[in-house]
Design a protein around this motif. Structure first.
Motif, short mmCIF file in Angstrom:
data_model
loop_
_atom_site.label_atom_id
_atom_site.label_comp_id
_atom_site.label_asym_id
_atom_site.label_seq_id
_atom_site.Cartn_x
_atom_site.Cartn_y
_atom_site.Cartn_z
N SER A 290 -13.44 5.62 8.58
CA SER A 290 -12.55 4.79 7.75
C SER A 290 -11.92 5.68 6.68
O SER A 290 -12.18 6.88 6.63
CB SER A 290 -13.34 3.65 7.10
OG SER A 290 -14.25 4.17 6.14
N ASP A 291 -11.12 5.06 5.82
CA ASP A 291 -10.63 5.80 4.66
C ASP A 291 -11.65 5.71 3.53
O ASP A 291 -12.78 5.25 3.74
CB ASP A 291 -9.25 5.29 4.22
CG ASP A 291 -9.27 3.81 3.86
OD1 ASP A 291 -10.30 3.33 3.36
OD2 ASP A 291 -8.26 3.12 4.08
N ARG A 292 -11.25 6.13 2.32
CA ARG A 292 -12.19 6.16 1.20
C ARG A 292 -12.09 4.93 0.31
O ARG A 292 -12.49 4.96 -0.85
CB ARG A 292 -11.94 7.40 0.35
CG ARG A 292 -12.16 8.71 1.07
CD ARG A 292 -11.96 9.87 0.13
NE ARG A 292 -12.34 11.14 0.74
CZ ARG A 292 -12.56 12.26 0.06
NH1 ARG A 292 -12.42 12.27 -1.26
NH2 ARG A 292 -12.89 13.36 0.68
N GLY A 293 -11.53 3.85 0.83
CA GLY A 293 -11.36 2.64 0.03
C GLY A 293 -12.66 2.10 -0.53
O GLY A 293 -13.74 2.35 0.01
N SER A 294 -12.53 1.36 -1.61
CA SER A 294 -13.72 0.85 -2.30
C SER A 294 -14.56 -0.07 -1.40
O SER A 294 -15.78 -0.16 -1.58
CB SER A 294 -13.29 0.09 -3.56
OG SER A 294 -12.41 -0.98 -3.24
#
Length: 386
Positions: A290-294
């Motif tokens: 995934s990305d680094r989103g919260s």
């Protein structure tokens, strides 16, 4: 011989499937086949989620039903015509009468004059009096300029505003003020294209630890359930944003888990991963990228990965290419569905996205990465060849 895996489905999936089956003209068995669900199972869901609601609705008295239907049809016909008139003439409702009369004259073959006068709040007598008067020189010039403006506007694919249109008219030897061009454009409903509103879905402004990019853009996998790619996108509705979280199996590009909410919370991504787990039963060692989103560094999401022995991988900061498969799916979804719709409610958008993913994308749409086979058909072909 290994035991056959039993598929489990989330309540969100069941309710969406029931709604699709009930509202579709197709037989329930065909809808079940499209969704890859047992027909008896779908009938059970319908009994649980739909039929009891219908049974509790009060029945209407049969008396005078025919007359009521006839009256309602007549009212519906009038409302449809008024809606069509309003849709075409919304920008003229607060304008001067001459513009309203001109609209009525231009559309008298499409709509009834009486209906247009009623919607535009003018009298039919006033309209016929206006028609009998000779057209002024100013009005004739405006009509000719409107045609010129529309030609320029279409020539440049609706990208030109009043400034550039003014320059184009000047090149033709027609000196017209910006104010007049602006007025004529508004009267004709001519607007230049603007960029779509951007909605950020990745909030990496946090101090929580992130995982390394273990996927490293290795998007080709030989077997199902080796690696998933997850991401979040947004869908515009008249009610507000609808957020969609998905997980994609990199083996076949099938969307194996999804969830939709009106807020971007950690539960949005955990629910979509849980759906994938229930449907696919992946084993320990699954790589989840995934990305680094919260949402992906949240305690609940990381706990879910750890409890099931899944390996976490995250894109480098600000590098969307590290998650290109998920980005590509969202582009396809919006190009083929979202950008062609005007969703009134989140529920309407949710049902459309559900049908696109579960009926069309996974089972019917040919994917170039799979030798032009739909994701589930590709998986079936690989399984039969093994």
């Amino acid at each position: 011989m290994s035991e056959k895996k039993v598929k489990n489905y989330t309540a969100e999936f069941k309710e969406s499937a029931v709604k699709l089956a009930v509202e579709s003209d197709k037989p329930v068995t065909e809808t079940a086949q499209e969704l890859g669900v047992n027909a008896n199972t779908l009938h059970t869901w319908i009994t649980k989620y739909h039929r009891h609601k219908v049974a509790n609705q009060p029945r209407k008295n049969d008396e005078h039903v025919y007359d009521e239907v006839k009256r309602l049809r007549k009212e519906l016909k009038i409302l449809k015509e008024e809606h069509a008139i309003l849709k075409k003439a919304a920008g003229l409702l607060c304008k001067r009468k001459s513009l309203k009369f001109q609209f009525i004259k231009d559309n008298q073959e499409r709509f009834s004059i009486t209906a247009m006068c009623r919607v535009m709040s003018v009298s039919t007598t006033g309209f016929y009096d206006w028609c009998s008067r000779p057209e002024s020189n100013r009005s004739q010039e405006d009509r000719a300029l409107k045609a010129d403006i529309r030609v320029i506007h279409e020539k440049h694919r609706q990208r030109y505003g009043e400034r550039r249109i003014k320059d184009d008219l000047a090149d033709q030897g027609k000196n017209v003020s910006r104010q007049r061009i602006s007025r004529l454009m508004k009267e004709e409903g001519i607007v230049c294209k603007t960029k779509r509103k951007f909605k950020a879905t990745t909030d990496s402004r946090h101090n929580k630890p992130v995982a390394e990019n273990l996927l490293n853009r290795n998007f080709k996998r030989e077997q199902p359930n080796e690696a998933y790619a997850g991401d979040i996108t947004y869908i515009r509705t008249r009610e507000g944003w609808l957020y969609l979280s998905v997980f994609i199996d990199l083996h076949s590009r099938a969307v194996v888990g999804w969830s939709m909410r009106d807020r971007m919370t950690a539960s949005l991504v955990t629910d979509s991963l849980v759906m994938a787990m229930w449907k696919r039963r992946p084993t320990e060692g699954l790589l989840v990228h995934s990305d680094r989103g919260s949402q992906y560094v949240s305690e609940s999401y990381q706990k879910l990965l750890k409890e099931n022995g899944f390996i976490c991988s995250m894109s480098r900061k600000g590098n969307c290419w590290d998650n290109a498969v998920a980005e590509s799916f969202f582009h396809t979804l919006k190009a083929e569905l979202v950008h062609h719709e005007d969703f009134q409610t989140r529920e309407e958008a949710k049902q459309a996205v559900f049908e696109y993913i579960e009926v069309y994308y996974n089972r019917q749409r040919k994917h170039s990465g799979n030798g032009y086979l739909a994701p589930f058909k590709y998986e079936q072909k690989i399984a039969e060849a093994a």
